[in-house]
Design a protein around this motif. Structure first.
Motif, short mmCIF file in Angstrom:
data_model
loop_
_atom_site.label_atom_id
_atom_site.label_comp_id
_atom_site.label_asym_id
_atom_site.label_seq_id
_atom_site.Cartn_x
_atom_site.Cartn_y
_atom_site.Cartn_z
N GLU A 20 -0.24 1.37 2.64
CA GLU A 20 -1.30 1.96 3.47
C GLU A 20 -0.86 3.25 4.16
O GLU A 20 -1.66 4.12 4.45
CB GLU A 20 -1.77 0.95 4.52
CG GLU A 20 -2.61 -0.18 3.96
CD GLU A 20 -3.82 0.34 3.20
OE1 GLU A 20 -4.58 1.13 3.78
OE2 GLU A 20 -4.00 -0.04 2.01
N VAL A 59 -1.86 6.36 2.36
CA VAL A 59 -3.28 6.68 2.13
C VAL A 59 -3.68 7.96 2.87
O VAL A 59 -4.35 8.82 2.33
CB VAL A 59 -4.18 5.49 2.54
CG1 VAL A 59 -5.64 5.85 2.45
CG2 VAL A 59 -3.88 4.29 1.65
N ASN A 60 -3.22 8.05 4.12
CA ASN A 60 -3.64 9.22 4.91
C ASN A 60 -2.58 10.31 5.02
O ASN A 60 -2.73 11.24 5.80
CB ASN A 60 -4.02 8.77 6.32
CG ASN A 60 -5.15 7.79 6.29
OD1 ASN A 60 -6.09 7.97 5.53
ND2 ASN A 60 -5.05 6.73 7.07
N SER A 76 0.52 10.00 10.74
CA SER A 76 1.21 9.29 9.65
C SER A 76 2.54 9.95 9.35
O SER A 76 3.55 9.30 9.13
CB SER A 76 0.38 9.29 8.38
OG SER A 76 -0.79 8.58 8.59
N ASN A 108 -1.83 12.74 3.32
CA ASN A 108 -2.18 14.12 2.96
C ASN A 108 -2.60 14.96 4.15
O ASN A 108 -2.32 16.13 4.23
CB ASN A 108 -3.31 14.12 1.92
CG ASN A 108 -2.86 13.44 0.66
OD1 ASN A 108 -1.66 13.26 0.45
ND2 ASN A 108 -3.81 13.04 -0.16
N ASN A 109 -3.30 14.32 5.07
CA ASN A 109 -3.84 15.18 6.13
C ASN A 109 -3.61 14.67 7.56
O ASN A 109 -4.14 15.22 8.50
CB ASN A 109 -5.33 15.40 5.91
CG ASN A 109 -6.01 14.10 5.48
OD1 ASN A 109 -5.48 13.04 5.80
ND2 ASN A 109 -7.12 14.20 4.78
N GLU A 110 -2.85 13.61 7.71
CA GLU A 110 -2.74 13.08 9.08
C GLU A 110 -1.37 13.30 9.69
O GLU A 110 -0.37 12.79 9.19
CB GLU A 110 -3.06 11.59 9.07
CG GLU A 110 -4.51 11.36 9.42
CD GLU A 110 -4.75 9.95 9.93
OE1 GLU A 110 -3.78 9.30 10.35
OE2 GLU A 110 -5.91 9.54 9.90
N GLN A 156 2.13 13.49 -2.28
CA GLN A 156 2.84 12.40 -1.59
C GLN A 156 4.31 12.39 -1.98
O GLN A 156 5.19 12.29 -1.14
CB GLN A 156 2.21 11.04 -1.95
CG GLN A 156 0.84 10.81 -1.39
CD GLN A 156 0.18 9.56 -1.99
OE1 GLN A 156 0.55 9.11 -3.07
NE2 GLN A 156 -0.81 9.03 -1.29
#
Ligand code: C2E
Ligand code: CA
Ligand code: CA
Length: 489
Positions: free
Chosen positions: A414, A417-418, A425, A420-422, A453
């Motif tokens: 999980e 999942v984010n 994270s 790329n842009n968070e 990633q």
């Protein structure tokens, strides 16, 4: 209702009878004899009524009262619910089905008399929690059913159920008995097209079966999909027993890669079930069911054995051997003899312990930290490597690492999942990698799917990558081919 009706009939017939007697007496007898007859008559009448009430009460108790808890029984519940629904309507009414997990253990540990006292306490708690706006009963064994009129707010209904769970957890019959009663609760919101209370009970029961034995979720609401899911689960359970004998399972391997050199450094064994009737069934569906049934113990041993067998084959063929990780369920970890079994199987295939790695999920460790820490230590002491799987999936991850020493941490999918842009994270993953390195532990990123990633993880020093961008889980034959090709290149 039944009690009141019979009382009512008796009084009416007595009045009619006495009025007609009085008229007769007045016409034929003297004043004194009338008084004597009237008094005798009334004394007899009172006696008859009282005896009748007592008999009715006893009959009522036999028919409708639960002996052990002194609350209503199933028959009472059905009759009272019909009345309740007629009077109050279906709106904002919930059917709550309560079952106590492992109640047999209480009877076995103490005795039946003690178990009965626990049931009585549960009845009393239900009375306190649901007060007047409810009909409730002990329906059988350790099952209770409640029809409850809530205020229309689902959150409030949840709060009531949580209060019930809390109170049950703290039930105590004698000093120092730590019963820790765990219920499984199913809730069915009575619908507009309500017809039959028994249908509502069935649906709440279905909802309950979804959380039966679940350590974290203790209650669930019914929804229509649940029924379909349940039917499917029953089917899987039906085919489960024969599946091993029928050789329906196969081990797939998903390669793990060194992120810097991009070379294979190992693989994870992932089970695949190809059922003769149902076809391919996903592990996400059957593993949780096998865990409920304890069949997972056999599966975990099967996978471990298959893995040792394949390593043995590679040894004989002089194939390059990279360690294979095996997933071990929390249920298997309860088996005291597990480590010894692993040692015996590895010896049987002449496999070095360093060629097999054991994956244990973070949530399993979190549940029984002390016990499982010991198992992890034992596994590492005899040379198996250990990974924490699904790390960071919502438990007190960092704290755990204070006490538990492992060789590898597998970041939960999980996280990616984010990625790329968070920013958040990024910060979390970054600090996890730094921390893992300080603890001398390798970090694996699972579920790496995109180039972005992969590049990001590599840039922040993540050691190992696993995911579709490198390779999907593949058959053992395909894996062998892959290894051979990589050594030729
Ligand atoms: P897991 O241990 O976290 O295994 C990783 C899962 O992620 C596998 O699913 C794998 O196929 C999937 N995966 C790998 N790369 C990617 C990716 O790039 N993207 C996405 N979205 N998924 C990826 P799988 O094989 O369906 O297994 C699911 C779960 O079932 C496993 O999760 C594990 O918890 C359990 N499981 C599988 N095999 C076994 C087994 O032999 N024994 C036990 N006890 N559990 C097993
Ligand atoms: Ca795993
Ligand atoms: Ca995982």
């Amino acid at each position: 209702m039944y009690k009141e009706n019979s009382k009512y009939n008796l009084v009416i017939s007595s009045i009619v009878f006495s009025v007609s007697m009085l008229i007769g007496l007045y016409l034929y007898f003297t004043k004194e004899s009338i008084v004597i007859v009237i008094s005798t008559f009334f004394i007899s009448l009172i006696y008859i009524i009282r005896t009748n009430i007592k008999i009715n009460k006893r009959l009522y108790n036999i028919a409708f009262l639960d002996d052990i808890t002194q609350i209503g029984n199933y028959n009472y519940f059905i009759i009272e619910c019909e009345r309740f629904m007629e009077k109050q309507g279906y709106k904002n009414t919930a059917l709550i089905y309560l079952d106590i997990d492992k109640f047999k253990l209480i009877n076995d540990t103490y005795n039946y008399e003690y178990g009965n006292r626990v049931l009585k306490s549960i009845g009393e708690i239900i009375k306190i929690v649901f007060e007047k706006e409810a009909v409730y009963c002990r329906s059988c064994n350790n099952d209770f059913i409640i029809l409850y009129k809530y205020n229309g707010e689902i959150e409030d209904l949840k709060n009531i159920v949580e209060d019930l769970i809390y109170r049950l957890k703290n039930v105590s019959i004698e000093n120092d008995d730590n019963l820790d009663i765990k219920p499984s609760i199913g809730i069915y919101i009575v619908p507009k097209d309500y017809t039959d209370i028994k249908l509502c009970i069935d649906k709440a029961d279905i909802a309950k079966s979804q959380v039966k034995g679940n350590r974290i979720n203790k209650y669930a609401f019914y929804d229509a999909e649940l029924r379909t899911k349940l039917i499917e689960e029953k089917e899987i359970e039906k085919y489960m027993e024969q599946s091993l004998l029928n050789k329906e399972f196969e081990i797939f391997l998903q390669p793990k890669y060194d992120m810097k050199s991009e070379n294979i450094i190992g693989s994870e064994a992932l089970i695949r079930w190809n059922n003769k009737t149902k076809g391919f069934i996903s592990p996400d569906k059957f593993i949780p069911l096998f865990e409920k049934d304890k069949f997972i113990k056999e599966i975990d041993i099967f996978v471990f054995t298959e893995v040792c067998s394949v390593i043995n084959k590679w040894m004989l063929e002089n194939t390059l051997i990279y360690p294979i990780s095996v997933n071990i369920s929390r249920v298997s970890l309860e088996n005291e003899a597990l480590v010894k079994q692993f040692i015996d199987i590895a010896r049987m295939f002449n496999v070095s312990h360093s060629s097999v790695q054991i994956e244990i999920t973070e949530s399993a460790i979190f549940e029984k930290e002390d016990k499982f820490q010991l198992i992890i230590d034992n596994l590492r002491d005899v040379g198996f490597k250990v990974s924490i799987d699904d790390f960071g999936a919502g438990y007190s991850s960092l704290n755990m690492l204070k006490n538990i020493v492992v060789d590898e941490i597998k970041l939960d999918k999980e996280f990616l999942v984010n990625i790329n842009n968070e920013d958040r994270s990024h910060i979390i993953i970054d600090s996890m990698i730094t921390m893992a390195h300080k603890l001398n532990t390798k970090i694996v990123a699972e579920g790496v799917e995109t180039l972005q990633q992969k590049e990001y993880l590599s840039s922040i020093g993540c050691d190992i990558g696993q995911g579709y961008i490198y390779s999907k889980p593949i058959t053992i034959n395909e894996y062998e081919r892959m290894i051979k090709e990589s050594t030729i290149n």
